[in-house]
Design a protein around this motif. Structure first.
Motif, PDB file in Angstrom:
ATOM      1  N   ASP A 139      34.203  22.664   3.725  1.00  0.00           N
ATOM      2  CA  ASP A 139      33.998  21.080   4.257  1.00  0.00           C
ATOM      3  C   ASP A 139      35.265  19.968   3.279  1.00  0.00           C
ATOM      4  O   ASP A 139      35.380  19.254   3.725  1.00  0.00           O
ATOM      5  N   ASP A 145      29.874  23.102   7.834  1.00  0.00           N
ATOM      6  CA  ASP A 145      30.236  21.465   8.247  1.00  0.00           C
ATOM      7  C   ASP A 145      28.862  20.722   7.465  1.00  0.00           C
ATOM      8  O   ASP A 145      28.000  21.222   7.300  1.00  0.00           O
ATOM      9  N   ALA A 146      29.338  19.483   7.334  1.00  0.00           N
ATOM     10  CA  ALA A 146      27.728  18.322   6.593  1.00  0.00           C
ATOM     11  C   ALA A 146      26.490  18.499   7.615  1.00  0.00           C
ATOM     12  O   ALA A 146      26.056  17.782   7.608  1.00  0.00           O
ATOM     13  N   THR A 147      26.917  19.165   8.692  1.00  0.00           N
ATOM     14  CA  THR A 147      25.748  18.819  10.108  1.00  0.00           C
ATOM     15  C   THR A 147      24.090  18.975   9.207  1.00  0.00           C
ATOM     16  O   THR A 147      23.687  18.277   9.770  1.00  0.00           O
ATOM     17  N   PRO A 179      37.687  19.965   2.757  1.00  0.00           N
ATOM     18  CA  PRO A 179      39.237  19.737   2.806  1.00  0.00           C
ATOM     19  C   PRO A 179      39.082  18.448   3.518  1.00  0.00           C
ATOM     20  O   PRO A 179      40.189  17.600   4.204  1.00  0.00           O
ATOM     21  N   PHE A 180      37.525  18.117   4.325  1.00  0.00           N
ATOM     22  CA  PHE A 180      37.262  17.263   4.902  1.00  0.00           C
ATOM     23  C   PHE A 180      36.410  15.994   4.635  1.00  0.00           C
ATOM     24  O   PHE A 180      36.069  15.471   5.260  1.00  0.00           O
ATOM     25  N   GLY A 181      37.062  16.343   3.338  1.00  0.00           N
ATOM     26  CA  GLY A 181      36.493  14.628   2.633  1.00  0.00           C
ATOM     27  C   GLY A 181      34.999  14.818   1.983  1.00  0.00           C
ATOM     28  O   GLY A 181      33.971  14.812   1.383  1.00  0.00           O
TER      29      GLY A 181
END
Lengths: 295, 350
Positions: free
Chosen positions: A234, A182-184, A236-238
């Protein structure tokens, strides 16, 4: 690759034992919650509430025994037409009970197992979290479904395929890898399934000693480690290699500069993150990306 | 309460107004803490590397990894933490002043729940809705934060007045509704739950210069309005009627302050997620130490908010480095006990 050798050793031993006899019902198996799961006869109607178990059941050639799956079970194609029963944390219990399953495969965290137990439904609770547990799960499900031969064959085939990748990449230099969940930014650390896959595919995870299994990482650390390749789960989520370059300081990372960023499709994300029969496929996928000139 | 009103009345007629000494000291302390925060981090850097990084950044020649870490990651991160902390504190001051309640915080009117829903929508559905994807997490959380407060204001409005009690009630209702929608989105997409949760708990880890540039105008506007409204806020403490008799356009002042405080909070939240306690603690601590005169309270609370947030972020990225702790967890763990202590202290005061 010491742990991997151990897996092979144990598996082959178990395979030999397994081939010696067919399953005798009634059968008692202890699940991950330490519950004794008793099957009086071979299950004929199975519900799987875990995507990886769904894949394993099908890989054991028992796809036709499945009568219902959770909403995230999307592989193989054969399960597409089955009734969807919600997810582990919001299951549709009524629909599940109405299917009259004689075995439900559930996870050990959500409490779904306890709920079904009270309703007198046989539940095996457990989700594989590591490579070793993945291979154990083939064997366990093989016993539960009287598919021990299939389980031994599946294990042997997957181990052979992974060995093949190993043989080709073990002599090559390992690129350093940053795997983004995740981009976090969230990543995968020691002890996680994906971390094991990265090692098998001949990569060196930059999230090593001292990190938890699913750590939130200081971006400073990632920039300083300067990974050779980046895998985006991540995507698939841009998240794209373009959006990585836009992050503060990330355009200086080798992988971003050299365009060695792998944007996983959502199907590839499933293949890599689900501890199930697509394990060899996942290792091949990563290895091909880590060593493009060889594979 | 009577004592507080006397102090306020005295403060309002007192020509001295702003007390400069604590402000100067506070500014120096903040500068020192920010320097320390830039010097310490996951990647160990010496003084020479730090200075070189800043110098190379200033002349636009950022080349080495050390330069990148100093100029593009750590420095903007510390600055942004200070800005967000200041914004939350000023919003806290404004809300506490408007509601005449030291327990009001910037999230009272639904900014947090609105921003959370916006972020959750962006994180979970960002790709499937192309027009959503373009605004990204900050854009959507900002928009939804404003939307939430707008709904609250419309719900609470009675003719051309906005009674405080109906405002708070509307805030609670809208907050719960938005929070439920956020939870539902998280359940729908479990694979994104970690991402949404990480955002909800706050982090400066994706902060860069662009985030600073984006939110700065909003914060500047809000800071100017709130600082200039010091006397108005003081008079509002005397009660609506008395403030009106002393020439304060009560409803307009309230609305303006709510608007700018909401803008500041929404801007802050959109780049850092939900960071609790700062907006509650900073004004409160300054009030206990130096009294309730807003001409000093507002700027000093902003300094303290900035200081606390920079320190909290420093803890967040060093305690378990190279991994991080969400900053909202840090402010809650440290802020909670501190707040209880303040409450006890306050009982002895009043």
């Amino acid at each position: 690759m010491e742990p991997f050798r151990r897996v092979i050793g144990i598996s082959l031993l178990l395979a030999l034992i397994g081939l010696a006899a067919a399953v005798a019902y009634p059968l008692t198996v202890v699940d991950d919650l330490g519950r004794e799961v008793v099957l009086d006869e071979e299950p004929r109607r199975i519900v799987s509430m875990i995507p990886s178990s769904t894949e394993t059941v099908c890989a054991l050639g028992a796809c036709d025994l499945l009568v219902g799956v959770d909403q995230f079970s999307n592989h193989p194609q054969a399960v597409a037409s089955l009734p969807r029963l919600g997810s582990a944390f919001s299951p549709n219990i009524e629909a599940l009970v109405a299917l009259e399953p004689d075995l439900v495969l559930a996870d050990e965290y959500s409490g779904i197992a306890g709920m079904l137990e009270e309703l007198g439904i046989t539940v095996y609770a457990g989700t594989p979290q590591t490579l070793e547990e993945t291979f154990e799960s083939f064997e366990t499900l093989g016993r539960l479904l009287d598919r021990e031969t299939e389980a031994a064959l599946l294990r042997g085939r997957l181990l052979g395929e992974i060995e093949e990748v190993q043989r080709r990449v073990s002599e090559l230099p390992s690129p350093s890898v940053y795997f983004e969940v995740d981009a976090t930014p969230y990543s995968v650390g020691p002890g996680s399934y994906v971390d094991e896959l990265i090692a098998l595919a001949g990569g060196e995870n930059i999230i090593g000693e001292g990190f938890a299994q699913f750590p939130q990482v200081d971006p400073e650390y990632i920039v300083a480690q300067d990974p050779d390749v980046i895998v985006l789960a991540d995507a698939p989520f841009g998240v794209t290699s373009g959006s990585l370059a836009a992050r503060p300081g990330w355009s200086s990372i080798d992988a971003v500069r050299d365009g060695r960023v792998m944007e996983l499709t959502s199907e590839q994300v499933d293949a890599v993150s689900r501890a199930g029969p697509r394990v060899a496929e996942a290792v091949r996928l990563l290895a091909a990306f880590f060593h493009p000139d060889v594979l | 309460m009577a004592l507080m009103q006397e102090t306020l009345a005295a403060a309002t007629v007192n020509r001295a107004g702003v007390r400069w000494t604590p402000l100067a000291l506070g500014s120096l302390l903040l500068a020192a803490v920010m320097l320390v925060a830039v010097a310490i981090g996951t990647v160990p850097l010496g003084p020479a590397e730090l200075l070189r990084g800043v110098w190379h950044g200033l002349i636009g020649e950022v080349t080495s990894t050390a330069d990148v870490i100093v100029w593009q990651i750590r420095l903007p991160r510390v600055l942004l933490a200070a800005l967000v902390g200041g914004a939350l504190a000023l919003a806290g001051v404004a809300y506490q002043g408007i509601f005449r309640n030291p327990l009001a915080d910037p999230y009272l009117l639904g900014v947090a729940s609105g921003a959370s829903l916006g972020a959750a929508v962006a994180i979970t559905l960002g790709v499937s809705l192309t027009w959503v994807g373009r605004f990204g997490v900050p854009g959507l959380s900002f928009a939804f934060a404003l939307l939430a407060v707008l709904v609250v204001l419309l719900m609470a409005r009675r003719g051309n007045r906005i009674p405080v009690l109906s405002l708070i009630l509307a805030g609670v209702v809208v907050g719960s509704t938005f929070t439920a929608a956020t939870s539902f989105l998280m359940l729908l997409t479990p694979e994104r739950t970690a991402g949404v949760l990480a955002w909800l708990l706050g982090s400066f880890s994706t902060a860069g210069w662009s985030a600073i540039v984006t939110i700065f105008p909003f914060l500047l506007l809000a800071a100017l309005c709130t600082l200039l409204a010091g006397r108005t806020l003081n008079l509002l403490q005397l009660g609506d009627e008395q403030a009106a008799q002393l020439g304060v356009p009560v409803e307009a002042a309230k609305l303006l302050l709510i608007a700018v405080a909401t803008l500041a909070t929404a801007a802050a939240v959109s780049v850092s997620g939900i960071i609790g306690f700062v907006g509650l603690l900073a004004p409160h601590a300054v009030r206990l130490a130096l009294g309730p005169d807003h001409r000093t309270l507002t700027p000093l609370a902003m300094l303290l908010g900035a200081l606390v947030t920079v320190l909290a972020d420093l803890l967040a990225r060093t305690v378990i480095a190279p991994a991080e702790i969400p900053i909202g967890v840090v402010t809650a763990l440290v802020g909670g006990p501190f707040f209880l202590w303040l409450l006890r202290k306050q009982r002895n005061l009043l």
